[in-house]
Scaffold this active site. Structure first.
Site, PDB file in Angstrom:
ATOM      1  N   VAL A   1     -23.131  11.777  17.472  1.00 51.13           N
ATOM      2  CA  VAL A   1     -24.064  11.972  16.350  1.00 51.13           C
ATOM      3  C   VAL A   1     -23.582  11.210  15.108  1.00 51.13           C
ATOM      4  CG1 VAL A   1     -25.226  13.679  14.900  1.00 51.13           C
ATOM      5  CG2 VAL A   1     -24.744  14.211  17.295  1.00 51.13           C
TER       6      VAL A   1
ATOM      7  N   ALA B   1     -13.776  10.183   8.976  1.00 48.17           N
ATOM      8  CA  ALA B   1     -12.571  10.624   9.674  1.00 48.17           C
ATOM      9  C   ALA B   1     -12.840  10.547  11.169  1.00 48.17           C
ATOM     10  CB  ALA B   1     -12.236  12.052   9.275  1.00 48.17           C
TER      11      ALA B   1
ATOM     12  N   ARG C   1     -10.764  10.652  15.257  1.00 49.27           N
ATOM     13  CA  ARG C   1      -9.499  10.929  15.951  1.00 49.27           C
ATOM     14  C   ARG C   1      -8.795   9.633  16.322  1.00 49.27           C
ATOM     15  NH1 ARG C   1     -12.600  14.796  18.489  1.00 49.27           N
ATOM     16  NH2 ARG C   1     -12.217  16.861  17.661  1.00 49.27           N
TER      17      ARG C   1
ATOM     18  N   VAL D   1     -30.070  22.982  14.920  1.00 48.19           N
ATOM     19  CA  VAL D   1     -31.030  23.645  15.810  1.00 48.19           C
ATOM     20  C   VAL D   1     -32.074  22.650  16.313  1.00 48.19           C
ATOM     21  CG1 VAL D   1     -32.706  25.508  16.050  1.00 48.19           C
ATOM     22  CG2 VAL D   1     -30.722  25.814  14.550  1.00 48.19           C
TER      23      VAL D   1
ATOM     24  N   GLY E   1     -31.945  19.680  17.670  1.00 48.46           N
ATOM     25  CA  GLY E   1     -31.753  18.247  17.423  1.00 48.46           C
ATOM     26  C   GLY E   1     -32.663  17.694  16.348  1.00 48.46           C
TER      27      GLY E   1
ATOM     28  N   ASP F   1     -24.810  28.030  23.669  1.00 46.69           N
ATOM     29  CA  ASP F   1     -25.335  27.065  22.702  1.00 46.69           C
ATOM     30  C   ASP F   1     -26.727  27.505  22.216  1.00 46.69           C
ATOM     31  OD1 ASP F   1     -25.369  24.207  21.531  1.00 46.69           O
ATOM     32  OD2 ASP F   1     -27.193  24.260  22.737  1.00 46.69           O
TER      33      ASP F   1
ATOM     34  N   LYS G   1     -28.130  28.735  18.328  1.00 53.37           N
ATOM     35  CA  LYS G   1     -29.324  28.219  17.647  1.00 53.37           C
ATOM     36  C   LYS G   1     -30.331  29.347  17.381  1.00 53.37           C
ATOM     37  CE  LYS G   1     -28.630  23.764  19.959  1.00 53.37           C
ATOM     38  NZ  LYS G   1     -28.859  23.045  21.206  1.00 53.37           N
TER      39      LYS G   1
END
Ligand code: HSE
Length: 427
Positions: A4, A33, A35, A122, A124, A191, A195
């Site tokens: 995303v 930021a 990883r 919620v 997408g 998930d 939502k």
């Protein structure tokens, strides 16, 4: 800077001019930021300072808005609270974070006069938060029902249409970037429960109560159930259902039979849909991509535009985080499942001998449960016969007792498969 994050950078860059025309000023990503700085990305990071330390971003005094796309509720919670403490607005796609810690986060944001926007959390790309919070503000929302996990819907659709294997479809959903880091969150309904918790709060004006949400996954659904449901005119969907009743709020995610003539029963693949019934407007349906880089980025960027517009607005006069003013939230309880009323699909294996069906219907009748439809499949070879029943609406507690009594009959083999059924009509 994952799926995303990359999508957000791409949409912001591609549509920069259009977005500035809407927001009244440009939105520029200055820091990100990540990883692994050297990882290959779906976006061009030219002009963005990359760091592996997210604290650098949330503590930079020049940064006005933090976009949190890390996921989870550990580091993400720390960073969001730090950003709020630093007086920064936050945009997040993190449903687990909002569902579990939203009450705390919004209280802090309120104190600091900043906004935490979560449209992307919620369904997408569907602007469902905005629709319920603002577009339906005139209504008393009576109930809402949603297909709000793309991965689960993709799996059910492929199983039904192509007879594909559960694990195989899940692997494809993971490869496409739809699935959660832990895909059991998708298939067990966690998930969707995150939502649904958020939707119920903004629909009914109640605090976020994720722990009280009932969840049942799709892993027990068999191809036979899908086929029997179709024979009776229904589709099986993994549905999140929230209903406002005088006694409390129903908050539940489980496989559900839906009449196939309903539009929402025909929402397939990774697509999401939310049906909201308001007392004034009646039923309204919102449909679109529920996962994926750019659909989710669409919601993230819309929030950025919204937050950008509020930068100069009086904090006391903004749209409240949970749609209702914080001191006007209701203490209506979330109902236990025994107090939830719904219809049922029941599948049972029975000995093929006289009186069995009479025993089953007597138990249901004694429990005040009315049968709407019945289907008997003849035994194949030595096996038992299969009986499928649809019932009218009944309290789940009553159905639990009836199922226990039927399972105790000698003529019943194994346990009864029970799938809840919702007509989702205009009443
Ligand atoms: N895993 C989620 C889904 C991603 O499949 O719907 C979007 O929240």
């Amino acid at each position: 800077m994952g799926t995303v994050g990359g999508g957000t950078v791409n949409v912001l860059k591609r549509n920069a001019e259009e977005i500035a025309r809407r927001a009244g000023r440009g939105v520029v990503i200055t820091h990100a930021a990540t990883r692994d700085i050297n990882k290959q990305r779906i976006c061009d990071t030219t002009g963005i300072t990359l760091t592996t330390d997210p604290q650098v971003v949330v503590n930079d005094p020049e940064v006005q808005i933090i976009v949190e796309l890390i996921g989870g509720d550990g580091l993400a919670r720390e960073l969001v609270l730090a950003a709020i403490a630093n007086g920064k607005h936050v945009v997040t796609a993190n449903k687990a974070l909002i569902a579990k810690h939203g009450n705390e986060i919004f209280a802090r944001a309120q104190e600091k006069g900043v906004v935490v926007a979560f449209e992307a959390a919620v369904a997408g790309g569907i602007p469902i938060i905005k629709a319920v919070r603002e577009g339906l503000a005139a209504n008393r929302v009576e109930w809402l029902a949603g297909i709000i996990n793309g991965t689960g819907n993709f799996i059910l659709t492929e199983m039904r249409d192509k007879g594909r294997d559960f694990a195989d479809v899940l692997a494809e959903a993971q490869a496409l970037g739809y699935a959660e880091a832990d895909p059991t969150f998708d298939v067990e309904g966690i998930d969707a429960a995150h939502k649904l918790t958020i939707l119920a709060s903004i629909a009914f004006g109640i605090p976020l109560q994720f722990e009280a949400c009932f969840t049942e996954g799709i892993t027990r659904i068999t191809r036979e159930d899908v086929n029997y449901a179709e024979e009776l005119g229904y589709r099986i969907k993994h549905l999140g259902m929230a209903r406002h009743t005088d006694k409390g709020v129903e908050l539940r995610v489980h496989p559900t039979l839906i009449p196939e003539r309903r539009l929402i029963a025909n929402v397939d693949g990774v697509m999401n849909a939310v049906l909201v019934k308001g007392d004034a407007v009646g039923p309204t349906l919102y449909y679109g991509a529920g996962a994926g880089a750019e659909p989710t980025a669409s919601a993230v960027v819309a929030d950025l535009v919204d937050v950008t517009r509020t930068l100069t607005a009086d904090p006391e006069n903004r749209v409240p985080h949970l749609a209702f003013q914080p001191d006007a939230l209701s203490d209506l309880p979330i109902l236990p499942m025994a107090a939830v009323e719904t219809a049922y699909y029941l599948r049972m294996q029975v000995a093929d001998k006289p009186g069995v069906l009479a025993d089953v219907t007597r138990i249901l009748g004694d429990a005040g449960i009315s049968i709407e439809a019945i289907l008997q499949k003849e035994p194949v070879g030595e096996s038992d016969a299969t009986i499928i029943m649809l019932t009218h609406r009944v309290l789940e507690g009553q159905m639990d007792q009836a199922i226990a009594a039927i399972e105790a009959l000698d003529s019943i083999d194994g346990s009864i498969m029970r799938i809840r059924l919702e007509h989702l009509d205009a009443d």
